[in-house]
Design a protein around this motif. Structure first.
Motif, short mmCIF file in Angstrom:
data_model
loop_
_atom_site.label_atom_id
_atom_site.label_comp_id
_atom_site.label_asym_id
_atom_site.label_seq_id
_atom_site.Cartn_x
_atom_site.Cartn_y
_atom_site.Cartn_z
N VAL A 33 0.85 -1.19 0.00
CA VAL A 33 0.00 0.00 0.00
C VAL A 33 0.89 1.24 0.00
N LYS A 34 0.63 2.12 -0.96
CA LYS A 34 1.39 3.36 -1.08
C LYS A 34 0.44 4.50 -1.37
N GLU A 35 0.89 5.71 -1.08
CA GLU A 35 0.13 6.91 -1.42
C GLU A 35 0.88 7.64 -2.53
N TYR A 36 0.14 8.12 -3.51
CA TYR A 36 0.71 8.78 -4.67
C TYR A 36 0.17 10.19 -4.80
N THR A 37 0.97 11.10 -5.37
CA THR A 37 0.56 12.46 -5.65
C THR A 37 1.02 12.83 -7.05
N CYS A 38 0.12 13.49 -7.80
CA CYS A 38 0.49 13.98 -9.13
C CYS A 38 1.38 15.20 -8.94
N SER A 39 2.48 15.24 -9.66
CA SER A 39 3.41 16.35 -9.50
C SER A 39 2.89 17.65 -10.11
N HIS A 40 1.87 17.58 -10.96
CA HIS A 40 1.36 18.78 -11.60
C HIS A 40 0.11 19.33 -10.89
N CYS A 41 -0.92 18.50 -10.74
CA CYS A 41 -2.19 19.01 -10.20
C CYS A 41 -2.39 18.67 -8.72
N LYS A 42 -1.45 17.94 -8.12
CA LYS A 42 -1.46 17.58 -6.70
C LYS A 42 -2.62 16.66 -6.31
N LYS A 43 -3.16 15.92 -7.27
CA LYS A 43 -4.21 14.94 -6.98
C LYS A 43 -3.58 13.77 -6.23
N GLN A 44 -4.25 13.29 -5.17
CA GLN A 44 -3.70 12.24 -4.33
C GLN A 44 -4.49 10.95 -4.52
N LEU A 45 -3.76 9.84 -4.63
CA LEU A 45 -4.35 8.52 -4.78
C LEU A 45 -3.70 7.57 -3.79
N THR A 46 -4.38 6.45 -3.55
CA THR A 46 -3.82 5.40 -2.72
C THR A 46 -4.24 4.07 -3.30
N THR A 47 -3.62 3.01 -2.83
CA THR A 47 -3.97 1.67 -3.27
C THR A 47 -5.08 1.14 -2.37
N ASN A 48 -6.14 0.61 -2.96
CA ASN A 48 -7.23 0.06 -2.14
C ASN A 48 -6.98 -1.41 -1.86
N SER A 49 -7.95 -2.08 -1.26
CA SER A 49 -7.78 -3.48 -0.85
C SER A 49 -7.64 -4.42 -2.04
N ASN A 50 -8.11 -4.02 -3.21
CA ASN A 50 -8.00 -4.86 -4.40
C ASN A 50 -6.74 -4.57 -5.21
N THR A 54 -7.24 4.43 -5.95
CA THR A 54 -8.46 5.16 -5.65
C THR A 54 -8.08 6.51 -5.07
N GLU A 55 -9.01 7.45 -5.14
CA GLU A 55 -8.75 8.78 -4.63
C GLU A 55 -8.57 8.74 -3.12
N LEU A 56 -7.63 9.51 -2.62
CA LEU A 56 -7.30 9.52 -1.19
C LEU A 56 -8.28 10.41 -0.45
N THR A 57 -9.29 9.79 0.14
CA THR A 57 -10.31 10.49 0.90
C THR A 57 -9.93 10.44 2.38
N PRO A 58 -10.61 11.21 3.24
CA PRO A 58 -10.32 11.12 4.68
C PRO A 58 -10.48 9.70 5.23
N LYS A 59 -11.42 8.95 4.68
CA LYS A 59 -11.62 7.56 5.12
C LYS A 59 -10.37 6.72 4.81
N TYR A 60 -9.84 6.86 3.60
CA TYR A 60 -8.64 6.11 3.23
C TYR A 60 -7.41 6.62 3.97
N LYS A 61 -7.35 7.91 4.30
CA LYS A 61 -6.24 8.43 5.10
C LYS A 61 -6.22 7.77 6.47
N GLU A 62 -7.39 7.63 7.08
CA GLU A 62 -7.49 7.00 8.39
C GLU A 62 -7.13 5.51 8.30
N ILE A 63 -7.62 4.84 7.27
CA ILE A 63 -7.29 3.43 7.08
C ILE A 63 -5.79 3.25 6.91
N ASN A 64 -5.17 4.09 6.10
CA ASN A 64 -3.72 4.00 5.87
C ASN A 64 -2.93 4.28 7.14
N ALA A 65 -3.39 5.22 7.95
CA ALA A 65 -2.68 5.53 9.20
C ALA A 65 -2.72 4.34 10.16
#
Length: 88
Positions: A33-50, A54-65
């Motif tokens: 599981v990793k978190e990614y950020t676009c270097s241009h528009c700063k969009k954040q993504l993370t790896t989900n359970s599959n 997926t987009e890094l929402t507060p729910k996924y931030k808590e799960i990742n923490a």
């Protein structure tokens, strides 16, 4: 002044719409599981359970923490077991 602020956010989004995002790993939560950020528009993504991005929402931030805390605890426990020599 409002016009310049919209231009600064519009140009990176336009670049990503034309050429695609340029994602870089910003945080390694676990081995898989990793978190990614676009270097241009700063969009954040993370790896989900599959394993999909997926987009890094507060729910996924808590799960990742929580996942990172569990992973670090496990790694520390394994390291301490390796440092203690076995008697047998």
């Amino acid at each position: 002044m409002k016009n310049t602020a919209s231009k600064t956010t519009f140009v990176p989004k336009l670049y990503c719409n034309i050429f695609g995002h340029d994602y870089h790993v910003t945080k390694k939560v676990t081995y898989h599981v990793k978190e990614y950020t676009c270097s241009h528009c700063k969009k954040q993504l993370t790896t989900n359970s599959n394993g999909y991005l997926t987009e890094l929402t507060p729910k996924y931030k808590e799960i990742n923490a929580i996942l990172e805390r569990i992973h670090n605890t496990k790694m520390e426990r394994l390291q301490s077991k390796r440092l203690i020599p076995s008697i047998y």
